[in-house]
Design an enzyme around this catalytic site. Structure first.
Site, PDB file in Angstrom:
ATOM      1  N   LYS A   1      47.386 131.334  78.140  1.00 49.34           N
ATOM      2  CA  LYS A   1      47.075 130.205  79.035  1.00 49.34           C
ATOM      3  C   LYS A   1      48.350 129.580  79.597  1.00 49.34           C
ATOM      4  O   LYS A   1      48.481 129.368  80.795  1.00 49.34           O
ATOM      5  CB  LYS A   1      46.286 129.106  78.280  1.00 49.34           C
ATOM      6  CG  LYS A   1      45.009 129.596  77.630  1.00 49.34           C
ATOM      7  CD  LYS A   1      44.304 128.479  76.884  1.00 49.34           C
ATOM      8  CE  LYS A   1      45.049 127.951  75.674  1.00 49.34           C
ATOM      9  NZ  LYS A   1      45.248 128.904  74.581  1.00 49.34           N
TER      10      LYS A   1
ATOM     11  N   ARG B   1      55.786 135.719  69.600  1.00 50.01           N
ATOM     12  CA  ARG B   1      56.267 134.616  70.459  1.00 50.01           C
ATOM     13  C   ARG B   1      57.537 133.993  69.885  1.00 50.01           C
ATOM     14  O   ARG B   1      57.667 133.763  68.695  1.00 50.01           O
ATOM     15  CB  ARG B   1      55.188 133.540  70.587  1.00 50.01           C
ATOM     16  CG  ARG B   1      55.705 132.320  71.357  1.00 50.01           C
ATOM     17  CD  ARG B   1      54.635 131.423  71.865  1.00 50.01           C
ATOM     18  NE  ARG B   1      53.703 130.994  70.842  1.00 50.01           N
ATOM     19  CZ  ARG B   1      52.540 130.398  71.120  1.00 50.01           C
ATOM     20  NH1 ARG B   1      52.191 130.201  72.367  1.00 50.01           N
ATOM     21  NH2 ARG B   1      51.738 130.028  70.145  1.00 50.01           N
TER      22      ARG B   1
ATOM     23  N   ARG C   1      44.014 128.399  63.168  1.00 47.15           N
ATOM     24  CA  ARG C   1      43.861 128.026  64.591  1.00 47.15           C
ATOM     25  C   ARG C   1      42.743 128.839  65.248  1.00 47.15           C
ATOM     26  O   ARG C   1      41.981 128.318  66.058  1.00 47.15           O
ATOM     27  CB  ARG C   1      45.182 128.233  65.338  1.00 47.15           C
ATOM     28  CG  ARG C   1      46.211 127.150  65.012  1.00 47.15           C
ATOM     29  CD  ARG C   1      47.603 127.554  65.444  1.00 47.15           C
ATOM     30  NE  ARG C   1      47.736 127.748  66.858  1.00 47.15           N
ATOM     31  CZ  ARG C   1      48.662 128.543  67.421  1.00 47.15           C
ATOM     32  NH1 ARG C   1      49.506 129.219  66.653  1.00 47.15           N
ATOM     33  NH2 ARG C   1      48.752 128.640  68.715  1.00 47.15           N
TER      34      ARG C   1
HETATM   35  P1  AP5 Z   1      51.100 131.714  75.626  1.00 42.48           P
HETATM   36  O1  AP5 Z   1      51.043 131.695  77.107  1.00 42.48           O
HETATM   37  O2  AP5 Z   1      52.026 130.787  74.933  1.00 42.48           O
HETATM   38  O3  AP5 Z   1      49.612 131.583  75.036  1.00 42.48           O
HETATM   39  P2  AP5 Z   1      48.654 130.317  74.970  1.00 42.48           P
HETATM   40  O4  AP5 Z   1      47.282 130.786  75.268  1.00 42.48           O
HETATM   41  O5  AP5 Z   1      49.206 129.200  75.794  1.00 42.48           O
HETATM   42  O6  AP5 Z   1      48.747 130.045  73.414  1.00 42.48           O
HETATM   43  P3  AP5 Z   1      49.096 128.754  72.571  1.00 42.48           P
HETATM   44  O7  AP5 Z   1      49.349 129.235  71.169  1.00 42.48           O
HETATM   45  O8  AP5 Z   1      50.178 127.923  73.188  1.00 42.48           O
HETATM   46  O9  AP5 Z   1      47.747 128.016  72.667  1.00 42.48           O
HETATM   47  P4  AP5 Z   1      47.188 127.032  71.722  1.00 42.48           P
HETATM   48  O10 AP5 Z   1      45.993 126.612  72.478  1.00 42.48           O
HETATM   49  O11 AP5 Z   1      46.956 127.483  70.342  1.00 42.48           O
HETATM   50  O12 AP5 Z   1      48.384 125.958  71.533  1.00 42.48           O
HETATM   51  P5  AP5 Z   1      48.715 124.610  72.226  1.00 42.48           P
HETATM   52  O13 AP5 Z   1      50.166 124.564  72.472  1.00 42.48           O
HETATM   53  O14 AP5 Z   1      47.784 124.317  73.357  1.00 42.48           O
HETATM   54  O15 AP5 Z   1      51.410 133.226  75.186  1.00 42.48           O
HETATM   55  C1  AP5 Z   1      51.573 133.579  73.817  1.00 42.48           C
HETATM   56  C2  AP5 Z   1      52.643 134.689  73.728  1.00 42.48           C
HETATM   57  O16 AP5 Z   1      52.152 135.861  74.390  1.00 42.48           O
HETATM   58  C3  AP5 Z   1      53.975 134.354  74.398  1.00 42.48           C
HETATM   59  O17 AP5 Z   1      55.022 134.915  73.623  1.00 42.48           O
HETATM   60  C4  AP5 Z   1      53.895 135.054  75.780  1.00 42.48           C
HETATM   61  O18 AP5 Z   1      55.173 135.443  76.255  1.00 42.48           O
HETATM   62  C5  AP5 Z   1      53.013 136.246  75.464  1.00 42.48           C
HETATM   63  N1  AP5 Z   1      52.138 136.601  76.585  1.00 42.48           N
HETATM   64  C6  AP5 Z   1      51.428 135.760  77.381  1.00 42.48           C
HETATM   65  N2  AP5 Z   1      50.699 136.435  78.280  1.00 42.48           N
HETATM   66  C7  AP5 Z   1      50.918 137.759  78.039  1.00 42.48           C
HETATM   67  C8  AP5 Z   1      50.437 138.966  78.614  1.00 42.48           C
HETATM   68  N3  AP5 Z   1      49.552 138.962  79.640  1.00 42.48           N
HETATM   69  N4  AP5 Z   1      50.865 140.146  78.094  1.00 42.48           N
HETATM   70  C9  AP5 Z   1      51.727 140.181  77.048  1.00 42.48           C
HETATM   71  N5  AP5 Z   1      52.242 139.064  76.463  1.00 42.48           N
HETATM   72  C10 AP5 Z   1      51.831 137.863  76.943  1.00 42.48           C
HETATM   73  O19 AP5 Z   1      48.321 123.545  71.083  1.00 42.48           O
HETATM   74  C11 AP5 Z   1      49.074 123.473  69.875  1.00 42.48           C
HETATM   75  C12 AP5 Z   1      48.427 122.442  68.958  1.00 42.48           C
HETATM   76  O20 AP5 Z   1      48.414 121.142  69.601  1.00 42.48           O
HETATM   77  C13 AP5 Z   1      46.948 122.685  68.609  1.00 42.48           C
HETATM   78  O21 AP5 Z   1      46.804 123.595  67.532  1.00 42.48           O
HETATM   79  C14 AP5 Z   1      46.490 121.265  68.261  1.00 42.48           C
HETATM   80  O22 AP5 Z   1      46.915 120.893  66.979  1.00 42.48           O
HETATM   81  C15 AP5 Z   1      47.233 120.407  69.281  1.00 42.48           C
HETATM   82  N6  AP5 Z   1      46.448 120.177  70.506  1.00 42.48           N
HETATM   83  C16 AP5 Z   1      46.783 120.581  71.776  1.00 42.48           C
HETATM   84  N7  AP5 Z   1      45.843 120.203  72.648  1.00 42.48           N
HETATM   85  C17 AP5 Z   1      44.898 119.543  71.929  1.00 42.48           C
HETATM   86  C18 AP5 Z   1      43.656 118.944  72.248  1.00 42.48           C
HETATM   87  N8  AP5 Z   1      43.191 118.942  73.509  1.00 42.48           N
HETATM   88  N9  AP5 Z   1      42.941 118.355  71.264  1.00 42.48           N
HETATM   89  C19 AP5 Z   1      43.382 118.328  70.004  1.00 42.48           C
HETATM   90  N10 AP5 Z   1      44.543 118.901  69.604  1.00 42.48           N
HETATM   91  C20 AP5 Z   1      45.286 119.511  70.566  1.00 42.48           C
END
Ligand code: AP5
Length: 216
Positions: free
Chosen positions: A15, A129, A173
């Protein structure tokens, strides 16, 4: 008008990577609640202190913390604008609240893009990552390696594994995603706003598919 595009998908679906790439090409604003919370934790703000433990365990941060952040962000965003919401909403209550907050600030949720990818690919993406603790740039050891191993291309800082990318936290997660966040897909499907994107390809391929969807 302020148009919101919601990016849905499991942890590691890509994402953040897709939202950042398409925002850079289209002028949209990329809003990552995870990044905002990590910044709040690093700065030790009241929101950060409340969020820290939940994030480290892979659980969700209390809704009220997110509502304050999103309300402030929508209020300060000038009109017109396109906002890519990456990580919010993350449960049905947040999805309903977003409708209310958007209406109060003259914004509309235009569509929700679901980035679809296999569990195997999620684990591979999260496991490889690496992130820059200084400027926030993201890398992957195989698909997006830095020019110099372990060093940020943008600012030269040493790259780290994100605190919630440990194997046991990743498993939790993914459970939280299935129980709390997956129902949000139905919320947008019922509203006729859901668009599915095959996110199994390379980052460039996924960004092209996402850009085509947001430009429709
Ligand atoms: P990346 O783009 O970072 O993936 P992502 O889907 O953004 O994954 P996240 O782990 O960041 O999502 P998340 O929802 O768990 O965490 P968030 O930060 O929102 O890609 C991942 C890896 O793959 C990278 O190394 C990238 O280079 C690689 N990659 C990407 N696309 C690729 C492709 N097509 N091919 C190959 N490689 C690829 O949230 C973290 C924490 O914050 C949560 O656990 C929670 O505690 C809190 N939080 C955040 N928002 C809320 C909310 N709304 N409510 C409550 N708690 C929240």
């Amino acid at each position: 008008m302020k148009n919101i595009v919601v990016f849905l998908g499991a942890p590691g679906a890509g994402k953040g990577t897709a939202a950042a790439a398409v925002a850079a090409r289209t002028g949209a604003r990329h809003v990552s609640t995870g990044a905002m919370l990590r910044d709040a934790v690093a700065r030790g703000t009241p929101a950060g202190l409340e969020a820290k433990g939940h994030m480290e365990s892979g659980g969700l941060v209390p809704d009220e913390v997110l509502y304050r952040m999103i309300a402030e962000l929508l209020a300060e965003t000038p009109d017109p604008a396109t906002l890519f919401f990456d990580g919010f909403p993350r449960n049905e209550a947040q999805a309903e609240k977003l409708e209310q907050l958007a209406a109060e600030s003259g914004a509309t949720v235009a569509s929700a893009l679901l980035l679809d990818v296999s569990r195997e690919a999620l684990l591979e993406r999260l496991g490889g990552r690496r992130v820059c603790p200084k400027c926030g740039a993201g890398f992957h050891v195989k698909s997006l390696p830095p020019k110099v191993d372990g060093v940020c291309d943008a600012c030269g800082a040493a790259l780290v594994v994100r605190a919630d990318d440990r194997p046991e936290t990743i498993a939790h997660r993914l459970e939280v995603y299935e129980s709390a966040t997956a129902p949000v897909i139905g919320f947008y499907e019922r509203a006729g706003k859901l668009r599915r994107v095959d996110a199994s390809g390379s980052a460039a391929e996924v960004a092209a598919l996402v850009e085509a969807e947001v430009s429709r």
